[in-house]
Design a protein around this motif. Sequence first.
Motif, PDB file in Angstrom:
ATOM      1  N   SER A  92      -3.417  -4.015   0.673  1.00  0.00           N
ATOM      2  CA  SER A  92      -2.514  -3.080  -0.021  1.00  0.00           C
ATOM      3  C   SER A  92      -2.911  -2.807  -1.463  1.00  0.00           C
ATOM      4  O   SER A  92      -2.418  -1.849  -2.060  1.00  0.00           O
TER       5      SER A  92
ATOM      6  N   VAL B 143       2.024 -19.943   4.240  1.00  0.00           N
ATOM      7  CA  VAL B 143       2.643 -20.513   5.441  1.00  0.00           C
ATOM      8  C   VAL B 143       1.541 -21.165   6.259  1.00  0.00           C
ATOM      9  O   VAL B 143       0.569 -20.507   6.646  1.00  0.00           O
TER      10      VAL B 143
ATOM     11  N   ALA C 127      -1.386  -2.793  11.390  1.00  0.00           N
ATOM     12  CA  ALA C 127      -0.904  -1.884  10.337  1.00  0.00           C
ATOM     13  C   ALA C 127      -2.146  -1.282   9.683  1.00  0.00           C
ATOM     14  O   ALA C 127      -2.283  -1.241   8.474  1.00  0.00           O
TER      15      ALA C 127
ATOM     16  N   VAL D  77      -4.990   6.743  -0.823  1.00  0.00           N
ATOM     17  CA  VAL D  77      -4.762   8.141  -0.428  1.00  0.00           C
ATOM     18  C   VAL D  77      -3.544   8.233   0.494  1.00  0.00           C
ATOM     19  O   VAL D  77      -3.424   7.447   1.448  1.00  0.00           O
TER      20      VAL D  77
ATOM     21  N   GLY E 170      -2.044   2.639   6.821  1.00  0.00           N
ATOM     22  CA  GLY E 170      -0.854   1.787   6.766  1.00  0.00           C
ATOM     23  C   GLY E 170      -0.085   1.913   5.463  1.00  0.00           C
ATOM     24  O   GLY E 170       1.135   1.731   5.428  1.00  0.00           O
TER      25      GLY E 170
ATOM     26  N   THR F  59       0.177   4.741   3.676  1.00  0.00           N
ATOM     27  CA  THR F  59       0.925   5.999   3.811  1.00  0.00           C
ATOM     28  C   THR F  59       2.144   5.816   4.712  1.00  0.00           C
ATOM     29  O   THR F  59       3.198   6.401   4.483  1.00  0.00           O
TER      30      THR F  59
ATOM     31  N   GLU G 253       4.345 -15.159   0.025  1.00  0.00           N
ATOM     32  CA  GLU G 253       2.999 -14.592  -0.156  1.00  0.00           C
ATOM     33  C   GLU G 253       2.062 -15.707  -0.621  1.00  0.00           C
ATOM     34  O   GLU G 253       2.376 -16.414  -1.571  1.00  0.00           O
TER      35      GLU G 253
END
Length: 430
Positions: A70, A199, A403, A76, A407, A409, A60
């Motif tokens: 995220s 990366v 995504a 929701v 995404g 959920t 990350e």
Amino acid sequence: MALLPHLGFCEFLPCGLIVVYCIARGVSVHDIVVVGGGAIGCSVARSLAGKSTLDVAVVEKEHHLAAHQSGRNSGVLHPGFNYEPGSLKAEYATEGTRRMKAYAADEGVPIEEFGVVVVAKSDREERRLEVLQDQADQNGVETELIRGADAIAEHEHHADGQAALVAPEAASIDSQQYVYSLARDAMDRGVDFYTGTRVEAVWRRGDGFQLATSSGELRAQYVVNSAGLHADRVASEFGVGEDLQIVPFRGEYYEIVPEKREVCRSMIYPTPDPDLPFLGVHYTRRADDKVIVGPNAVLAFGREAYENTDFDLDDLAETLGYSGFRRLMADPKMLRVGWEELNKSYRKEMFVEAAQRLVPGVEARDFRKSYSGIRAQLVSSDGDLIKDPLFEHADSSTHVLNAVSPGLTCSLPFGDALSDAVLENFDATE
Ligand SMILES: Cc1cc2nc3c(=O)[nH]c(=O)nc-3n(C[C@H](O)[C@H](O)[C@H](O)COP(=O)(O)OP(=O)(O)OC[C@H]3O[C@@H](n4cnc5c(N)ncnc54)[C@H](O)[C@@H]3O)c2cc1C
């Protein structure tokens, strides 16, 4: 601080979150490297480690997980009433909502099962709610169609409309804590995390890959790209997704001042436009009890341009130069909507006006500027918005190209489907 099996350390914060820092020294070798520590990357890593004995690592670029989509969303859980029956989105959203509720209960992730009230303000919108209810039935999602202001007031005292679709399965979750919980599970199953590690380039090396990162080299037999807003760029290093590009759309939120939070008990949404279902500011009572209003959807002048004054000239030039974006914006409806959303970003009164359509009793002074998030909207070179979750395999790699919302959920079933596909492809390329 707790030492990881090799190379680094992790820190447990008093708030219960774990922050994992790993500093790559020399060359680290793994069977599978997952690029991206968001909900999808952590879910697929957790799932891979649960189904195999392979050595998995997550890389990350930020020092914290869930730093982008995220951790910057409405939080929701969208049960699948709003998604085309038979689509992957409908399947994953319906299953994902149920699984995430059970997961949150087991793992102590903050969640509130408020339900959602989708309001219709015209006959046309009311007919649309009937279509949505039919979709919900086909997708196996519980809904109730209520008519008249009094029936709406029983659910939401301050919402204004002539009918509403009530979906009690919708819930509010703390998305950052959810991602950290997934990461904790993954670590317990032996996954290594390298944070603060971007990366930067990838080469073929033998039957695997060599990854040049901002903190050293990694080697992997197999790469899973779940790099969110940068997934198309990472994919292009592997020659994948060349006819697709991510166009960043910022979503900005206001927060309702604490003394006016009673204007929304659960979640109040407008009837969605079937062509542009992500449009329409709405009210969300979050798991921490704050009431947020938003998001709008304005073209971001950079993939991480979180303020409306932020620019990244390279990103902007890339978006404006993309044939898919120009085709998308050639549609007069998109141009009109784009202009309206831009206005909601720069003129608070326009944002408040849109919010008053659902709850007329709120005033500009009840709104405080809050956070924003940027959606990684995948656009084809034909100018189509890609709506379903999408991943593609290449030799020894898998790329999550789309995504998009919801995404979060979808993340548990999507992560499982991805890990199955990755393991199959991994075995095939062994
Ligand atoms: C405003 C907004 C509201 C939303 N609301 C909802 C909602 O209410 N419900 C819902 O279900 N969904 C919602 N979504 C969608 C949901 O947030 C996303 O679908 C989901 O978070 C995507 O997760 P991800 O892991 O693919 O991406 P991300 O969370 O963006 O993770 C990708 C990660 O990859 C990292 N990365 C990128 N490039 C590199 C590199 N080169 N090297 C290393 N790391 C890299 C990034 O730093 C990032 O952490 C919303 C999204 C937005 C933006």
